[in-house]
Design an enzyme around this catalytic site. Sequence first.
Site, mmCIF file in Angstrom:
data_model
loop_
_atom_site.group_PDB
_atom_site.id
_atom_site.type_symbol
_atom_site.label_atom_id
_atom_site.label_comp_id
_atom_site.label_asym_id
_atom_site.label_seq_id
_atom_site.Cartn_x
_atom_site.Cartn_y
_atom_site.Cartn_z
ATOM 1 N N HIS A 56 8.060 -1.241 18.804
ATOM 2 C CA HIS A 56 6.963 -0.614 18.050
ATOM 3 C C HIS A 56 7.200 0.891 17.872
ATOM 4 C CE1 HIS A 56 2.437 -1.278 17.043
ATOM 5 N NE2 HIS A 56 3.012 -0.452 16.183
ATOM 6 N N ARG A 66 1.742 -5.928 12.238
ATOM 7 C CA ARG A 66 1.240 -6.166 13.584
ATOM 8 C C ARG A 66 1.772 -7.507 14.063
ATOM 9 N NH1 ARG A 66 0.392 -1.560 13.620
ATOM 10 N NH2 ARG A 66 -1.501 -0.398 14.189
ATOM 11 N N ASP A 95 9.412 -4.997 14.672
ATOM 12 C CA ASP A 95 9.033 -3.791 15.408
ATOM 13 C C ASP A 95 7.750 -4.035 16.187
ATOM 14 O OD1 ASP A 95 9.427 -0.967 16.057
ATOM 15 O OD2 ASP A 95 7.615 -0.598 14.863
ATOM 16 N N GLY A 154 0.841 -1.186 0.000
ATOM 17 C CA GLY A 154 0.000 0.000 0.000
ATOM 18 C C GLY A 154 0.876 1.236 0.000
ATOM 19 N N ARG A 207 -2.839 -6.155 -9.375
ATOM 20 C CA ARG A 207 -2.963 -4.999 -10.255
ATOM 21 C C ARG A 207 -1.654 -4.880 -11.021
ATOM 22 N NH1 ARG A 207 -2.663 -3.016 -4.917
ATOM 23 N NH2 ARG A 207 -0.950 -1.536 -4.494
ATOM 24 N N ILE A 233 2.613 2.547 2.479
ATOM 25 C CA ILE A 233 3.903 2.325 3.140
ATOM 26 C C ILE A 233 4.809 1.494 2.239
ATOM 27 C CG2 ILE A 233 5.082 1.325 5.136
ATOM 28 C CD1 ILE A 233 2.620 1.924 6.800
ATOM 29 N N GLY A 287 7.005 4.076 13.394
ATOM 30 C CA GLY A 287 6.319 5.301 13.004
ATOM 31 C C GLY A 287 6.364 6.397 14.049
ATOM 32 N N SER A 288 7.091 6.167 15.133
ATOM 33 C CA SER A 288 7.120 7.146 16.231
ATOM 34 C C SER A 288 8.263 8.127 16.005
ATOM 35 C CB SER A 288 7.278 6.422 17.579
ATOM 36 O OG SER A 288 6.202 5.544 17.796
#
Length: 272
Positions: free
Chosen positions: A235, A188, A211, A111, A136, A113, A238-239
């Site tokens: 995790h 996740r 992560d 997607g 696609r 990311i 993205g922080s």
Amino acid sequence: MPEGVDEVEVWIPPLVTVPDVPGTLARMTSLRLLQTVTAGVEPYRPHLPDGAVLCNARGVHDAGTAEWAVGAMIAVLREFPGFVDAQRRGEWTYHHTDVLADSTVLIVGYGSIGAALERRLEGFEVDVVRVARSARDGVHAMDELPALLPEADVVVLLVPATADTAGMVDAAFLARMKDGAVLVNAARGGVVDTDALIAELKTGRLRAALDVTAPEPLPEGHPLWSAPGLLITPHIAGSTPASVRRTQRLIRAQLLRYLAGEPLVNVITDSY
């Protein structure tokens, strides 16, 4: 929750999920918009009140997560954690390592990311193979994944947490990966069967960078902490300050759309 929570029309939950999402949402009887600051919406989606729209923060964590994924795969391939340990011991442990150049990087869950990751891999002299839920142009469908796994040197997980992706990286998935391959999970923790991964890592056949974990936070003494060939970060992909800035811009623009009665962005539908 503060007084008057039943009058709240727009809720922007914090980055760390509140303890009682079902109870909180049950009290928000006037809720019309739930805007998350994360790409994942699994804590909220099953409990969304009737009449409320759920939107995620698609795009705001692309840069940080993609950057982490590149750093993680390089760190594992070039054995940075082992060299850090040697530095602490004061040992000069010269030896050859693997390298990212000439590798095949398989992105599972292509997607926004995934596209950001591919842009950052340009110049590293790798072949990128893309997999998404449906095929696609230039992107393989998920049902082609078993045939693609044996050719990948690095497998990056970027899929959302859904019923279809829960435990998708099981013993059979891992067995299809080539010897010496690296699994990178920025999705996740529940996407990966933890026990199956630990079993593979103990053989030394595969390596990994995580992560996210299951369980999370990872408790003291968990076997993942001591698994060989594994890099763990808590995790934090993205922080970053970039994510904070982009989240603020998204929320401001979304609230202006809401107030003006304009169509919202990043609306979560039944198809995610």
